[in-house]
Scaffold this motif. Structure first.
Motif, PDB file in Angstrom:
ATOM      1  N   MET A  37       0.849  -1.169   0.000  1.00  0.00           N
ATOM      2  CA  MET A  37       0.000   0.000   0.000  1.00  0.00           C
ATOM      3  C   MET A  37       0.897   1.235   0.000  1.00  0.00           C
ATOM      4  N   ARG A  38       0.443   2.237  -0.697  1.00  0.00           N
ATOM      5  CA  ARG A  38       1.168   3.501  -0.781  1.00  0.00           C
ATOM      6  C   ARG A  38       0.364   4.540  -0.014  1.00  0.00           C
ATOM      7  N   ILE A  39       0.978   5.151   0.994  1.00  0.00           N
ATOM      8  CA  ILE A  39       0.306   6.137   1.833  1.00  0.00           C
ATOM      9  C   ILE A  39       0.973   7.491   1.599  1.00  0.00           C
ATOM     10  N   THR A  40       0.178   8.477   1.225  1.00  0.00           N
ATOM     11  CA  THR A  40       0.699   9.818   0.984  1.00  0.00           C
ATOM     12  C   THR A  40       0.315  10.716   2.151  1.00  0.00           C
ATOM     13  N   HIS A  41       1.308  11.388   2.706  1.00  0.00           N
ATOM     14  CA  HIS A  41       1.122  12.276   3.857  1.00  0.00           C
ATOM     15  C   HIS A  41       0.346  13.517   3.423  1.00  0.00           C
ATOM     16  N   PRO A  42      -0.580  14.018   4.272  1.00  0.00           N
ATOM     17  CA  PRO A  42      -1.346  15.204   3.884  1.00  0.00           C
ATOM     18  C   PRO A  42      -0.491  16.484   3.852  1.00  0.00           C
ATOM     19  N   ARG A  43       0.624  16.482   4.571  1.00  0.00           N
ATOM     20  CA  ARG A  43       1.545  17.615   4.587  1.00  0.00           C
ATOM     21  C   ARG A  43       2.959  17.094   4.311  1.00  0.00           C
ATOM     22  N   PRO A  44       3.216  16.679   3.063  1.00  0.00           N
ATOM     23  CA  PRO A  44       4.494  16.034   2.754  1.00  0.00           C
ATOM     24  C   PRO A  44       5.682  16.979   2.905  1.00  0.00           C
ATOM     25  N   GLN A 100      10.183  11.726   7.430  1.00  0.00           N
ATOM     26  CA  GLN A 100       9.352  12.208   8.527  1.00  0.00           C
ATOM     27  C   GLN A 100       8.595  11.011   9.088  1.00  0.00           C
ATOM     28  N   ARG A 101       8.391  11.015  10.382  1.00  0.00           N
ATOM     29  CA  ARG A 101       7.695   9.915  11.030  1.00  0.00           C
ATOM     30  C   ARG A 101       6.407  10.472  11.617  1.00  0.00           C
ATOM     31  N   ASP A 102       5.304   9.787  11.296  1.00  0.00           N
ATOM     32  CA  ASP A 102       4.010  10.248  11.777  1.00  0.00           C
ATOM     33  C   ASP A 102       3.081   9.053  11.924  1.00  0.00           C
ATOM     34  N   LEU A 103       2.336   9.008  13.011  1.00  0.00           N
ATOM     35  CA  LEU A 103       1.368   7.938  13.289  1.00  0.00           C
ATOM     36  C   LEU A 103       1.987   6.547  13.155  1.00  0.00           C
ATOM     37  N   GLY A 104       3.235   6.413  13.578  1.00  0.00           N
ATOM     38  CA  GLY A 104       3.900   5.119  13.567  1.00  0.00           C
ATOM     39  C   GLY A 104       4.411   4.680  12.208  1.00  0.00           C
ATOM     40  N   GLU A 134       6.946   5.628   8.728  1.00  0.00           N
ATOM     41  CA  GLU A 134       8.047   6.457   8.246  1.00  0.00           C
ATOM     42  C   GLU A 134       7.781   6.832   6.791  1.00  0.00           C
ATOM     43  N   PHE A 135       7.767   8.129   6.542  1.00  0.00           N
ATOM     44  CA  PHE A 135       7.510   8.655   5.203  1.00  0.00           C
ATOM     45  C   PHE A 135       8.818   9.155   4.606  1.00  0.00           C
ATOM     46  N   ARG A 136       9.014   8.870   3.350  1.00  0.00           N
ATOM     47  CA  ARG A 136      10.161   9.409   2.611  1.00  0.00           C
ATOM     48  C   ARG A 136       9.606  10.283   1.509  1.00  0.00           C
ATOM     49  N   ASP A 137       9.955  11.547   1.556  1.00  0.00           N
ATOM     50  CA  ASP A 137       9.442  12.529   0.593  1.00  0.00           C
ATOM     51  C   ASP A 137       7.910  12.497   0.544  1.00  0.00           C
ATOM     52  N   GLY A 138       7.288  12.310   1.702  1.00  0.00           N
ATOM     53  CA  GLY A 138       5.837  12.363   1.801  1.00  0.00           C
ATOM     54  C   GLY A 138       5.100  11.071   1.501  1.00  0.00           C
ATOM     55  N   VAL A 139       5.840   9.973   1.266  1.00  0.00           N
ATOM     56  CA  VAL A 139       5.206   8.708   0.899  1.00  0.00           C
ATOM     57  C   VAL A 139       5.740   7.574   1.779  1.00  0.00           C
ATOM     58  N   ALA A 140       4.831   6.737   2.260  1.00  0.00           N
ATOM     59  CA  ALA A 140       5.205   5.528   3.001  1.00  0.00           C
ATOM     60  C   ALA A 140       4.655   4.332   2.237  1.00  0.00           C
ATOM     61  N   ILE A 141       5.441   3.269   2.165  1.00  0.00           N
ATOM     62  CA  ILE A 141       5.026   2.033   1.527  1.00  0.00           C
ATOM     63  C   ILE A 141       4.936   0.970   2.614  1.00  0.00           C
ATOM     64  N   VAL A 142       3.756   0.348   2.744  1.00  0.00           N
ATOM     65  CA  VAL A 142       3.568  -0.713   3.731  1.00  0.00           C
ATOM     66  C   VAL A 142       2.913  -1.910   3.049  1.00  0.00           C
ATOM     67  N   GLY A 173      -6.591  12.680   6.808  1.00  0.00           N
ATOM     68  CA  GLY A 173      -6.235  13.284   5.531  1.00  0.00           C
ATOM     69  C   GLY A 173      -5.186  12.561   4.722  1.00  0.00           C
ATOM     70  N   TYR A 174      -4.744  11.388   5.163  1.00  0.00           N
ATOM     71  CA  TYR A 174      -3.768  10.621   4.402  1.00  0.00           C
ATOM     72  C   TYR A 174      -4.459   9.958   3.212  1.00  0.00           C
ATOM     73  N   THR A 175      -3.751   9.834   2.106  1.00  0.00           N
ATOM     74  CA  THR A 175      -4.282   9.150   0.936  1.00  0.00           C
ATOM     75  C   THR A 175      -3.676   7.760   0.897  1.00  0.00           C
ATOM     76  N   ILE A 176      -4.517   6.737   0.776  1.00  0.00           N
ATOM     77  CA  ILE A 176      -4.050   5.353   0.760  1.00  0.00           C
ATOM     78  C   ILE A 176      -4.441   4.725  -0.561  1.00  0.00           C
ATOM     79  N   GLU A 177      -3.440   4.213  -1.260  1.00  0.00           N
ATOM     80  CA  GLU A 177      -3.671   3.547  -2.535  1.00  0.00           C
ATOM     81  C   GLU A 177      -3.265   2.085  -2.392  1.00  0.00           C
ATOM     82  N   ALA A 178      -4.136   1.182  -2.818  1.00  0.00           N
ATOM     83  CA  ALA A 178      -3.827  -0.243  -2.757  1.00  0.00           C
ATOM     84  C   ALA A 178      -2.741  -0.579  -3.771  1.00  0.00           C
ATOM     85  N   ASP A 179      -1.945  -1.571  -3.441  1.00  0.00           N
ATOM     86  CA  ASP A 179      -0.918  -2.052  -4.350  1.00  0.00           C
ATOM     87  C   ASP A 179      -1.587  -2.924  -5.395  1.00  0.00           C
TER      88      ASP A 179
END
Length: 121
Positions: A1-8, A13-17, A19-27, A42-48
């Motif tokens: 899953m790709r999670i985009t931070h609302p304030r990249p 940056q680490r938020d809500l457990g 780790e985002f790199r350039d505003g994006v976290a992959i889990v 306000g996070y955007t979550i896109e399925a893989d």
């Protein structure tokens, strides 16, 4: 899953457990309650697209798409104390199952008010 931070931000940056790199976290997976919390903040979550079925790594069970279950399967998920007349529609049964109280994530603590606190490090 790709999670985009609302304030990249550029960099890490680490938020809500997470780790985002350039505003994006992959889990690989998110617990449904955590996913809901992220969306509410306000996070955007896109399925893989390469993952056929989402999987709850923390719980170890596949995520169930309630809309794909039959009425009988939905009734089986309801506890005995929940009344669902024979004429209850599929959508109403889905709503009844969704309204059930969720069990805390393993390692979490039930607060007794319908919420749970995780003990993640």
């Amino acid at each position: 899953m790709r999670i985009t931070h609302p304030r990249p931000q550029l960099g890490r940056q680490r938020d809500l457990g997470l780790e985002f790199r350039d505003g994006v976290a992959i889990v690989e997976a998110l617990h449904p309650e955590r996913e809901l919390a992220l969306r509410l903040h306000g996070y955007t979550i896109e399925a893989d697209p390469e993952v056929a079925e989402p999987f709850q790594a923390a719980v170890g069970e596949p995520i169930i798409d309630l809309t794909k279950l039959t009425r009988e399967q939905l009734r089986d998920l309801l506890p005995d104390n929940v009344e669902a007349p024979a004429k209850t529609t599929h959508a109403e049964l889905v709503d009844l199952v969704v309204a059930l109280r969720a069990e805390p994530t393993p390692g979490g603590v039930d607060n007794g008010d319908g919420a749970a606190t995780t003990t993640e490090g």
